[in-house]
Scaffold this motif. Structure first.
Motif, PDB file in Angstrom:
ATOM      1  N   VAL A 102      -7.377 -36.126 -41.182  1.00 28.60           N
ATOM      2  CA  VAL A 102      -5.979 -35.880 -40.802  1.00 28.60           C
ATOM      3  C   VAL A 102      -5.890 -34.734 -39.799  1.00 28.60           C
ATOM      4  CG1 VAL A 102      -3.776 -34.987 -41.651  1.00 28.60           C
ATOM      5  CG2 VAL A 102      -4.917 -36.830 -42.878  1.00 28.60           C
ATOM      6  N   ILE A 103      -6.639 -33.672 -40.041  1.00 27.87           N
ATOM      7  CA  ILE A 103      -6.610 -32.514 -39.141  1.00 27.87           C
ATOM      8  C   ILE A 103      -7.162 -32.882 -37.761  1.00 27.87           C
ATOM      9  CG2 ILE A 103      -7.546 -30.207 -38.737  1.00 27.87           C
ATOM     10  CD1 ILE A 103      -7.541 -29.827 -41.789  1.00 27.87           C
ATOM     11  N   SER A 104      -8.325 -33.537 -37.741  1.00 28.57           N
ATOM     12  CA  SER A 104      -8.962 -33.837 -36.458  1.00 28.57           C
ATOM     13  C   SER A 104      -8.209 -34.925 -35.690  1.00 28.57           C
ATOM     14  CB  SER A 104     -10.416 -34.264 -36.666  1.00 28.57           C
ATOM     15  OG  SER A 104     -10.488 -35.464 -37.413  1.00 28.57           O
ATOM     16  N   TYR A 105      -7.724 -35.948 -36.388  1.00 26.91           N
ATOM     17  CA  TYR A 105      -6.986 -37.009 -35.698  1.00 26.91           C
ATOM     18  C   TYR A 105      -5.652 -36.487 -35.161  1.00 26.91           C
ATOM     19  CZ  TYR A 105      -4.701 -41.419 -34.656  1.00 26.91           C
ATOM     20  OH  TYR A 105      -4.046 -42.431 -34.005  1.00 26.91           O
ATOM     21  N   SER A 106      -5.003 -35.612 -35.898  1.00 24.45           N
ATOM     22  CA  SER A 106      -3.764 -35.010 -35.420  1.00 24.45           C
ATOM     23  C   SER A 106      -4.008 -34.208 -34.142  1.00 24.45           C
ATOM     24  CB  SER A 106      -3.166 -34.101 -36.495  1.00 24.45           C
ATOM     25  OG  SER A 106      -2.784 -34.844 -37.636  1.00 24.45           O
ATOM     26  N   GLY A 107      -5.121 -33.473 -34.118  1.00 25.79           N
ATOM     27  CA  GLY A 107      -5.470 -32.744 -32.901  1.00 25.79           C
ATOM     28  C   GLY A 107      -5.735 -33.673 -31.745  1.00 25.79           C
ATOM     29  N   TYR A 108      -6.381 -34.801 -32.032  1.00 26.07           N
ATOM     30  CA  TYR A 108      -6.693 -35.787 -30.994  1.00 26.07           C
ATOM     31  C   TYR A 108      -5.435 -36.347 -30.341  1.00 26.07           C
ATOM     32  CZ  TYR A 108      -7.810 -40.458 -29.221  1.00 26.07           C
ATOM     33  OH  TYR A 108      -7.887 -41.592 -28.459  1.00 26.07           O
TER      34      TYR A 108
END
Length: 390
Positions: A102-108
């Motif tokens: 969730v954290i990394s995809y949101s940043g993406y």
């Protein structure tokens, strides 16, 4: 977006062929949860970046406000994701893996919007291609090693690399009025994105919650083709927002002609693409999943029809967002999503996957038709009238 769609399809394909149907259904549900969570501000922050960065008066304020609000939002989402993942029946390793995703995809999705606003689409495509290759390579190693707990790790790493190498620098808030404008736009876009982008992953979550693990796996195989097709429409929409934003201040007729032209071209293109996918879907399931997921054909074809209808609103929705009618766009899809989820809540406990699909059909087609009608008939609020003829 095409690269990302193919990567997601390949990810599902590898899991479906190496692991079991039950594992595919579980991982697909967790991926859907991550996508759904990102709609609660991070994805809208990406749209806001693509909208305001081309505007030299607001670009610095937008970068500063969006970076700060993104960090706050993603921390809250990380905390809320854990209990939801546990409720879906995941173990502790999968809970942590989903939170990290969730954290990394949101940043993406946020950083991708920034790159589009800066007109650096080639850079975004190159980085996406490299990181997708990294994700697929690591996934194969993880599955052959039997590390089921790390199945989400490859995607998490790829999205994190994309985010870190492209994180926007600088930015400062010039006036409180500019700050308010950016935040209000992002708020309205969040509502719209939860509605427009939320129905597809929510459908997967309902199937996972109210049907058997095997059916969830079969449904996930069908979703593997609908997801890249949905990303195609999102890519058209996200590119058109800054395109129409750059036309602000010009004559109304110029933007209306541009919107109508793009809509007609996209109409022909999407009908051809989705018609071909629906026709080829039996062959795709039989070839890529070795005939083991053919029972998911019917749900796949229904999903493709609805996603195709939703794709037709790419130009009208971008037009509404870029010309100050994002609130109307958000309200239309909020109503459509509420109705769709209500149908899922009522029908899925007894009808399983088809109850969830019924809600997706109602919300997806109804909301799309309303947006197309409004986008093609309503005049923009923020453009100058056409000059009077001499």
């Amino acid at each position: 977006m095409g690269v990302q769609g193919l990567a997601r399809f390949a990810y599902t394909l590898i899991i479906g062929n190496i692991a079991s149907k039950e594992s595919l259904g579980e991982i697909s549900a967790l991926l859907s949860l991550s996508v759904f969570a990102s709609l609660f501000w991070p994805a809208a922050a990406g749209v806001a970046a693509s909208r305001f960065i081309p505007d030299l008066k607001l670009s610095e304020t937008a970068i500063a406000v969006l970076k700060r609000s993104f960090i706050i939002a993603v921390l809250i989402l990380a905390v809320l994701t854990a209990p939801v993942t546990y409720f879906l029946g995941s173990d502790l390793s999968e809970v942590f893996g989903t939170v990290a995703l969730v954290i990394s995809y949101s940043g993406y999705v946020f950083v991708r919007g920034v790159l589009l606003g800066e007109d650096r689409i080639i850079r975004a495509t190159v980085i996406d291609t490299i990181t997708s290759f990294i994700a697929i390579t690591i996934l194969v190693l993880v599955l052959f090693a039997g590390w089921h707990w790390a199945t989400l790790l490859p995607l998490t790493i790829s999205y994190l690399v994309f985010t870190l190498v492209s994180w926007p620098k600088g930015g400062r808030v010039r006036t409180s009025a500019m700050r308010r404008e950016v935040l209000l736009f992002t708020r309205d876009s969040t509502l719209a994105m939860i509605a427009t982008g939320g129905l597809l992953p929510v459908t997967m979550l309902f199937v996972r919650a109210f049907d058997t693990p095997t059916v969830a796996g079969l449904f996930a195989a069908g979703l593997s083709l609908a997801t890249p097709a949905n990303l195609l429409a999102q890519s058209v929409n996200q590119v058109l927002v800054p395109h129409f934003a750059r036309m602000l201040g010009g004559p109304i007729s110029s933007m209306r002609r541009s919107q109508l032209h793009v809509f007609l071209v996209s109409l022909v293109g999407f009908v051809a693409v989705f018609g071909l996918l629906i026709w080829l879907s039996p062959w795709i399931l039989d070839t890529f999943f070795q005939g083991e997921y053919n029972d998911g054909l019917a749900s796949m074809q229904v999903m493709l029809v609805v996603v195709g209808m939703m794709s037709l609103m790419a130009a009208p929705s971008a037009y509404l967002v870029a010309t100050g009618r994002q609130g109307l766009y958000a309200r239309i899809w909020l109503v459509a999503t509420i109705l769709g989820i209500l149908v899922m809540l009522l029908a899925a406990p007894t009808m399983g996957q088809w109850g969830a699909v019924a809600g997706f059909v109602l919300g997806g087609i109804g909301g799309s038709l309303a947006v197309v009608v409004c986008g093609l008939t309503l005049a923009p609020r923020t453009l100058q009238p056409d000059p009077a003829p001499e």
